[in-house]
Design a protein around this motif. Structure first.
Motif, PDB file in Angstrom:
ATOM      1  N   UNK A 162      36.296  32.884  32.846  1.00 33.01           N
ATOM      2  CA  UNK A 162      35.222  32.163  33.523  1.00 33.01           C
ATOM      3  C   UNK A 162      34.306  33.210  34.150  1.00 33.01           C
ATOM      4  N   UNK A 163      33.033  33.187  33.791  1.00 33.19           N
ATOM      5  CA  UNK A 163      32.093  34.215  34.245  1.00 33.19           C
ATOM      6  C   UNK A 163      31.944  34.247  35.759  1.00 33.19           C
ATOM      7  N   UNK A 164      32.337  33.171  36.441  1.00 31.54           N
ATOM      8  CA  UNK A 164      32.228  33.148  37.901  1.00 31.54           C
ATOM      9  C   UNK A 164      33.370  33.918  38.561  1.00 31.54           C
ATOM     10  N   UNK A 165      34.504  34.023  37.869  1.00 32.33           N
ATOM     11  CA  UNK A 165      35.655  34.777  38.399  1.00 32.33           C
ATOM     12  C   UNK A 165      36.288  35.582  37.259  1.00 32.33           C
ATOM     13  N   UNK A 166      35.590  36.581  36.744  1.00 27.90           N
ATOM     14  CA  UNK A 166      36.078  37.306  35.571  1.00 27.90           C
ATOM     15  C   UNK A 166      37.435  37.968  35.756  1.00 27.90           C
ATOM     16  N   UNK A 167      37.712  38.469  36.950  1.00 27.17           N
ATOM     17  CA  UNK A 167      39.004  39.115  37.178  1.00 27.17           C
ATOM     18  C   UNK A 167      40.096  38.075  37.435  1.00 27.17           C
ATOM     19  N   UNK A 168      39.827  37.130  38.301  1.00 25.53           N
ATOM     20  CA  UNK A 168      40.856  36.149  38.654  1.00 25.53           C
ATOM     21  C   UNK A 168      41.195  35.222  37.499  1.00 25.53           C
ATOM     22  N   UNK A 169      40.301  35.074  36.529  1.00 27.52           N
ATOM     23  CA  UNK A 169      40.616  34.241  35.367  1.00 27.52           C
ATOM     24  C   UNK A 169      41.222  35.050  34.228  1.00 27.52           C
ATOM     25  N   UNK A 170      41.398  36.354  34.430  1.00 26.61           N
ATOM     26  CA  UNK A 170      42.160  37.163  33.477  1.00 26.61           C
ATOM     27  C   UNK A 170      43.636  36.858  33.630  1.00 26.61           C
ATOM     28  N   UNK A 171      44.384  37.082  32.581  1.00 32.02           N
ATOM     29  CA  UNK A 171      45.832  36.938  32.670  1.00 32.02           C
ATOM     30  C   UNK A 171      46.458  38.321  32.570  1.00 32.02           C
ATOM     31  N   UNK A 172      46.932  38.897  33.687  1.00 36.39           N
ATOM     32  CA  UNK A 172      47.498  40.240  33.651  1.00 36.39           C
ATOM     33  C   UNK A 172      48.707  40.340  32.736  1.00 36.39           C
ATOM     34  N   UNK A 173      49.378  39.211  32.509  1.00 36.04           N
ATOM     35  CA  UNK A 173      50.514  39.196  31.609  1.00 36.04           C
ATOM     36  C   UNK A 173      50.052  39.475  30.177  1.00 36.04           C
ATOM     37  N   UNK A 174      48.837  39.004  29.836  1.00 35.71           N
ATOM     38  CA  UNK A 174      48.304  39.223  28.495  1.00 35.71           C
ATOM     39  C   UNK A 174      48.037  40.707  28.263  1.00 35.71           C
ATOM     40  N   UNK A 175      47.458  41.370  29.265  1.00 40.49           N
ATOM     41  CA  UNK A 175      47.179  42.804  29.131  1.00 40.49           C
ATOM     42  C   UNK A 175      48.475  43.570  28.861  1.00 40.49           C
TER      43      UNK A 175
END
Length: 347
Positions: free
Chosen positions: A61-74
């Motif tokens: 979500x462009x409004x929360x690019x970091x918080x909508x990332x999934x660190x588990x995916x990385x």
């Protein structure tokens, strides 16, 4: 999960899943936990399929690019190429979207592209961008995996990529419940996955941002709590938006005063002419989500670097406390065993 985590297969306890509330005893913000059984299953399926995938397309979500990332995916994808799609960019601050794109693309193997569902040609360009990230697959069938948190617009984007309705869409989280393979043309097979949050949102602020944009079910949030969080950010970063939207003569200094001012303007009054904080907060959250407060971004790379460092320190501190607690428990056990042996010897 925390030291007191529940079975991942069970339904979350009312006080544990992304339930944004304060501790009943300490008034501190509580850690956020949310890992329903289907999300645990999705994680295992993604982990199993990734070796067969050429490129990952992650919808943010462009409004929360970091918080909508999934660190588990990385953690799961490793060095596999990743196209980060900043969805709903028509609701985000244009300048900040460009800043986030540059931030993501500073990482090797990552591209970032902003889209809006109103611009279908731009969405369809994602196929070409993804293909260019894996030039060694030119002339061959390319396998891509599309992932994203709940309610980020992943299913809508998938339907546009395929040119037909493949996935259910809706304005509530957790529409997609299982994986599906979709041939989207141009030699690309796309693996769709369920919207997935991560086991423990250590950064409480990220949890509040997810709630603000609607990625958490309505039954798991406290509107007053997230309303206060949203107002606090708006007062610092977009104060004039609040003043103009709610026709305020001047900006209050605190979150409570601001929510109360909004409530008075919108007629959220109860007994004794007191402002209904919950109703006023719902108005603010609803209008923030819909774009009524204008295009805004709720986090910056600088904010997130600061929060990541603070969160890492808190996690390390908790781990040290847990280690010390465990050491004390073991010492008590050893002392008890020695006392029992000594008692037996004396008898």
């Amino acid at each position: 999960m925390s030291a007191h985590s529940h079975d991942l297969r069970s339904h979350p306890h009312p006080d544990s899943p992304l339930t944004l509330k304060r501790s009943r005893t300490t008034d501190k913000l509580m850690p956020i936990q949310w890992f329903p059984g289907h999300m645990h299953k999705a994680r295992l399926e993604i982990q199993a399929m990734l070796p067969k995938v050429d490129v990952v397309i992650e919808i943010l979500d462009a409004r929360i690019p970091y918080s909508s990332e999934n660190p588990m995916l990385a953690e799961l994808r490793g060095n596999k190429p990743c196209l980060k799609v900043l969805a709903k960019s028509d609701l985000a601050d244009e300048t900040m979207t460009a800043t986030w794109q540059a931030h993501f693309e500073a990482t090797a193997g990552v591209r970032a592209h902003a889209v809006t569902t109103e611009d279908v040609p731009t969405i369809r360009q994602l196929k070409l961008i993804a293909a260019r990230m894996v030039p060694h697959r030119e002339g061959k069938t390319m396998n891509a995996m599309i992932v994203g948190i709940p309610n980020v617009g992943k299913s809508t984007i998938l339907n546009y990529l395929a040119g037909r309705k493949i996935a259910k869409t809706g304005n509530t989280p957790a529409i997609t419940k299982q994986q599906q393979r979709v041939n989207i043309g141009d030699g690309i097979t796309l693996l769709d996955t369920p919207g997935m949050l991560w086991p423990n949102v250590h950064n409480v602020n990220s949890g509040y941002r997810l709630a603000l944009i609607g990625s958490i079910k309505e039954t798991a949030i406290d509107y007053a709590d997230i309303g206060f969080f949203g107002v606090r950010y708006m007062l610092t970063h977009y104060p004039e938006r609040l003043r103009e939207r709610y026709d305020l003569d001047s900006l209050p200094e605190t979150e409570l005063e601001t929510i109360e001012a909004i409530g008075r303007k919108r007629g959220c009054l109860g007994k004794n002419n007191q402002v209904d904080i919950d109703r006023a907060s719902r108005i603010l959250v609803t209008e923030l989500r819909s774009g009524g407060l204008g295009r805004l971004t709720l986090e910056t790379p600088e904010i997130m670097e600061h929060e990541k460092a603070r969160t890492a320190a808190e996690i390390a501190e908790k781990a040290e406390q847990a280690t010390q607690k465990d050491a004390k428990r073991k010492k008590r056990f050893r002392d008890q065993q020695r006392a029992k042996r000594k008692s037996r010897e004396m008898n």
